[in-house]
Design an enzyme around this catalytic site. Structure first.
Site, PDB file in Angstrom:
ATOM      1  N   SER A   9      50.575  47.991  48.111  1.00  0.00           N
ATOM      2  CA  SER A   9      51.276  48.989  47.295  1.00  0.00           C
ATOM      3  C   SER A   9      51.278  48.557  45.838  1.00  0.00           C
ATOM      4  O   SER A   9      51.816  47.495  45.493  1.00  0.00           O
ATOM      5  CB  SER A   9      52.720  49.145  47.773  1.00  0.00           C
ATOM      6  OG  SER A   9      53.462  49.824  46.771  1.00  0.00           O
ATOM      7  N   HIS A  34      47.809  51.787  48.351  1.00  0.00           N
ATOM      8  CA  HIS A  34      49.007  52.590  48.606  1.00  0.00           C
ATOM      9  C   HIS A  34      49.727  52.884  47.289  1.00  0.00           C
ATOM     10  O   HIS A  34      49.985  51.973  46.490  1.00  0.00           O
ATOM     11  CB  HIS A  34      49.909  51.797  49.553  1.00  0.00           C
ATOM     12  CG  HIS A  34      51.118  52.523  50.059  1.00  0.00           C
ATOM     13  ND1 HIS A  34      51.075  53.413  51.112  1.00  0.00           N
ATOM     14  CD2 HIS A  34      52.419  52.469  49.691  1.00  0.00           C
ATOM     15  CE1 HIS A  34      52.297  53.865  51.372  1.00  0.00           C
ATOM     16  NE2 HIS A  34      53.141  53.317  50.511  1.00  0.00           N
ATOM     17  N   ASP A  36      53.119  54.554  45.711  1.00  0.00           N
ATOM     18  CA  ASP A  36      54.486  54.967  46.021  1.00  0.00           C
ATOM     19  C   ASP A  36      55.018  55.891  44.935  1.00  0.00           C
ATOM     20  O   ASP A  36      55.282  55.456  43.814  1.00  0.00           O
ATOM     21  CB  ASP A  36      55.386  53.727  46.137  1.00  0.00           C
ATOM     22  CG  ASP A  36      55.173  53.010  47.457  1.00  0.00           C
ATOM     23  OD1 ASP A  36      55.220  53.677  48.503  1.00  0.00           O
ATOM     24  OD2 ASP A  36      54.957  51.784  47.442  1.00  0.00           O
ATOM     25  N   MET A  38      57.940  58.276  43.608  1.00  0.00           N
ATOM     26  CA  MET A  38      59.391  58.470  43.753  1.00  0.00           C
ATOM     27  C   MET A  38      59.906  59.351  42.622  1.00  0.00           C
ATOM     28  O   MET A  38      59.468  59.221  41.473  1.00  0.00           O
ATOM     29  CB  MET A  38      60.108  57.120  43.701  1.00  0.00           C
ATOM     30  CG  MET A  38      59.581  56.119  44.720  1.00  0.00           C
ATOM     31  SD  MET A  38      60.558  54.616  44.735  1.00  0.00           S
ATOM     32  CE  MET A  38      59.587  53.601  45.863  1.00  0.00           C
ATOM     33  N   HIS A  70      52.052  58.049  49.051  1.00  0.00           N
ATOM     34  CA  HIS A  70      53.313  58.169  49.797  1.00  0.00           C
ATOM     35  C   HIS A  70      54.307  58.916  48.918  1.00  0.00           C
ATOM     36  O   HIS A  70      54.829  58.355  47.950  1.00  0.00           O
ATOM     37  CB  HIS A  70      53.785  56.736  50.126  1.00  0.00           C
ATOM     38  CG  HIS A  70      55.085  56.657  50.848  1.00  0.00           C
ATOM     39  ND1 HIS A  70      55.736  55.447  51.052  1.00  0.00           N
ATOM     40  CD2 HIS A  70      55.868  57.603  51.430  1.00  0.00           C
ATOM     41  CE1 HIS A  70      56.857  55.670  51.728  1.00  0.00           C
ATOM     42  NE2 HIS A  70      56.970  56.964  51.958  1.00  0.00           N
ATOM     43  N   MET A  72      57.641  60.164  48.135  1.00  0.00           N
ATOM     44  CA  MET A  72      59.080  60.044  48.395  1.00  0.00           C
ATOM     45  C   MET A  72      59.790  60.971  47.412  1.00  0.00           C
ATOM     46  O   MET A  72      60.498  60.530  46.497  1.00  0.00           O
ATOM     47  CB  MET A  72      59.526  58.591  48.221  1.00  0.00           C
ATOM     48  CG  MET A  72      59.047  57.707  49.372  1.00  0.00           C
ATOM     49  SD  MET A  72      59.053  55.958  48.956  1.00  0.00           S
ATOM     50  CE  MET A  72      57.497  55.850  48.084  1.00  0.00           C
ATOM     51  N   MET A 141      58.895  53.997  58.315  1.00  0.00           N
ATOM     52  CA  MET A 141      59.465  53.112  57.304  1.00  0.00           C
ATOM     53  C   MET A 141      60.274  52.001  57.975  1.00  0.00           C
ATOM     54  O   MET A 141      61.107  52.268  58.845  1.00  0.00           O
ATOM     55  CB  MET A 141      60.398  53.885  56.371  1.00  0.00           C
ATOM     56  CG  MET A 141      59.725  54.931  55.491  1.00  0.00           C
ATOM     57  SD  MET A 141      58.418  54.287  54.436  1.00  0.00           S
ATOM     58  CE  MET A 141      59.322  53.118  53.404  1.00  0.00           C
ATOM     59  N   PHE A 147      62.545  51.057  46.898  1.00  0.00           N
ATOM     60  CA  PHE A 147      62.236  49.824  46.164  1.00  0.00           C
ATOM     61  C   PHE A 147      61.338  48.930  47.005  1.00  0.00           C
ATOM     62  O   PHE A 147      61.438  48.935  48.231  1.00  0.00           O
ATOM     63  CB  PHE A 147      63.530  49.059  45.836  1.00  0.00           C
ATOM     64  CG  PHE A 147      64.495  49.886  45.035  1.00  0.00           C
ATOM     65  CD1 PHE A 147      64.392  49.960  43.654  1.00  0.00           C
ATOM     66  CD2 PHE A 147      65.478  50.631  45.672  1.00  0.00           C
ATOM     67  CE1 PHE A 147      65.267  50.754  42.919  1.00  0.00           C
ATOM     68  CE2 PHE A 147      66.362  51.430  44.941  1.00  0.00           C
ATOM     69  CZ  PHE A 147      66.251  51.479  43.556  1.00  0.00           C
ATOM     70  N   ASP A 176      55.576  50.553  56.824  1.00  0.00           N
ATOM     71  CA  ASP A 176      55.760  50.331  55.386  1.00  0.00           C
ATOM     72  C   ASP A 176      57.160  49.794  55.120  1.00  0.00           C
ATOM     73  O   ASP A 176      58.153  50.434  55.484  1.00  0.00           O
ATOM     74  CB  ASP A 176      55.549  51.661  54.651  1.00  0.00           C
ATOM     75  CG  ASP A 176      55.681  51.552  53.135  1.00  0.00           C
ATOM     76  OD1 ASP A 176      55.823  50.422  52.618  1.00  0.00           O
ATOM     77  OD2 ASP A 176      55.631  52.606  52.478  1.00  0.00           O
TER      78      ASP A 176
HETATM   79  C1  DX5 Z   1      59.373  51.536  49.649  1.00  0.00           C
HETATM   80  C2  DX5 Z   1      57.896  51.825  49.454  1.00  0.00           C
HETATM   81  C3  DX5 Z   1      57.069  50.706  49.945  1.00  0.00           C
HETATM   82  C4  DX5 Z   1      57.270  49.447  49.156  1.00  0.00           C
HETATM   83  C5  DX5 Z   1      56.672  48.297  49.874  1.00  0.00           C
HETATM   84  O1  DX5 Z   1      60.106  52.581  49.185  1.00  0.00           O
HETATM   85  O2  DX5 Z   1      57.514  52.979  50.158  1.00  0.00           O
HETATM   86  O3  DX5 Z   1      55.700  51.068  49.997  1.00  0.00           O
HETATM   87  O4  DX5 Z   1      56.725  49.519  47.872  1.00  0.00           O
HETATM   88  O5  DX5 Z   1      57.079  47.116  49.241  1.00  0.00           O
HETATM   89  P1  DX5 Z   1      57.379  45.806  50.075  1.00  0.00           P
HETATM   90  O6  DX5 Z   1      56.151  45.517  50.885  1.00  0.00           O
HETATM   91  O7  DX5 Z   1      57.669  44.789  49.031  1.00  0.00           O
HETATM   92  O8  DX5 Z   1      58.555  46.115  50.976  1.00  0.00           O
HETATM   93 ZN    ZN Z   2      55.286  53.282  50.491  1.00  0.00          ZN
END
Ligand code: DX5
Ligand code: ZN
Length: 225
Positions: A9, A34, A36, A38, A70, A72, A141, A147, A176
């Site tokens: 990620s 990946h 992320d 948000m 992803h 979110m 998840m 985070f 994840d």
């Molecule tokens: C969480 C994200 C993850 C995150 C993974 O909200 O969807 O993809 O960045 O980070 P680690 O591997 O550090 O938990």
């Molecule tokens: Zn993610």
């Protein structure tokens, strides 16, 4: 979607050196990046938009990789086409964020992307029971999204295992959150084949070595060791 893949990620990468960070892990053998996304509403954090996907697409595709996005975000149907146009290859949405999940998944596929559906740790597996024929992968998840660097929630593991039996064999199963050297074996035990890792790759002093170590664990499992 059923081969073993590590998906680092970029949320944990250095954004001032993003291309170098991606190149480093792809040179180490990574083929899934990946992303992320948000929105500050669905999760309490704001991160990446289509402009970042667009800026790394040629680098990732040129090295034979795919961008796993992803979302979110609330109302993901408003942004799917923009993320697809920016160069996303796989797009997953949270079931919790979709009133019309079946339609959103169809929209992702119509935009030319692989479609995934994601569940938060507390969301029952039955939420996706009626869409297993409409997805290319499912994401479970193992942290509450928002985070990187959070602790792996091991109590989700039985749900991941049940997901593998619920999903058709050609549908990928992704985990994840909190995946790293201490948790990868337990995650592999569920039958999942796609593993996101943020801080355990880009948060390490040597991301290439960290990625190789996680991929070695996956490879050993693939060989049945
Ligand atoms: C969480 C994200 C993850 C995150 C993974 O909200 O969807 O993809 O960045 O980070 P680690 O591997 O550090 O938990
Ligand atoms: Zn993610």
């Amino acid at each position: 979607m059923t081969s073993y893949q590590l998906a680092p990620s970029i949320l944990s990468a250095s954004f001032s050196h993003l291309a170098d960070e991606i190149k480093t892990v792809m040179d180490a053998g990574v083929r899934v990046i990946h992303v992320d996304v948000m929105d500050g509403h669905f999760v309490p954090n704001i991160t990446i938009g289509p402009v970042v996907v667009r800026s790394v697409r040629d680098l990732v595709h040129g090295a034979g990789g795919v961008l796993d996005v992803h979302l979110m975000i609330e109302n993901p149907e408003r942004f799917i086409d923009a993320f697809a146009a920016a160069g996303s290859d796989w797009i997953n949405v949270h079931a919790e964020a979709c009133t019309h999940l079946n339609a959103v998944l169809a929209q992702i596929r119509a935009a030319g992307c692989k479609a995934g559906v994601t569940l938060n740790p507390a969301t029952p597996l039955a939420t996706i029971q009626e869409v297993t024929g409409d997805i290319d992968y499912a994401l479970m998840m193992t942290v509450n999204p928002g985070f990187s660097g959070q602790e792996f929630i091991a109590s989700v593991l039985p749900k991941v295992r049940r997901a593998r039996t619920l999903l058709p064999p050609q549908v990928g199963l992704q985990v994840d959150g909190g995946v790293g050297p201490d948790t990868i074996e337990a995650a592999l035990d569920t039958g999942a084949n796609l593993f996101v890792a943020g801080s355990a790759v880009f948060g390490e002093p040597d991301p290439a070595q960290a990625a190789r170590a996680l991929m070695a664990a996956m490879e050993a499992r693939q060989k049945g060791e």
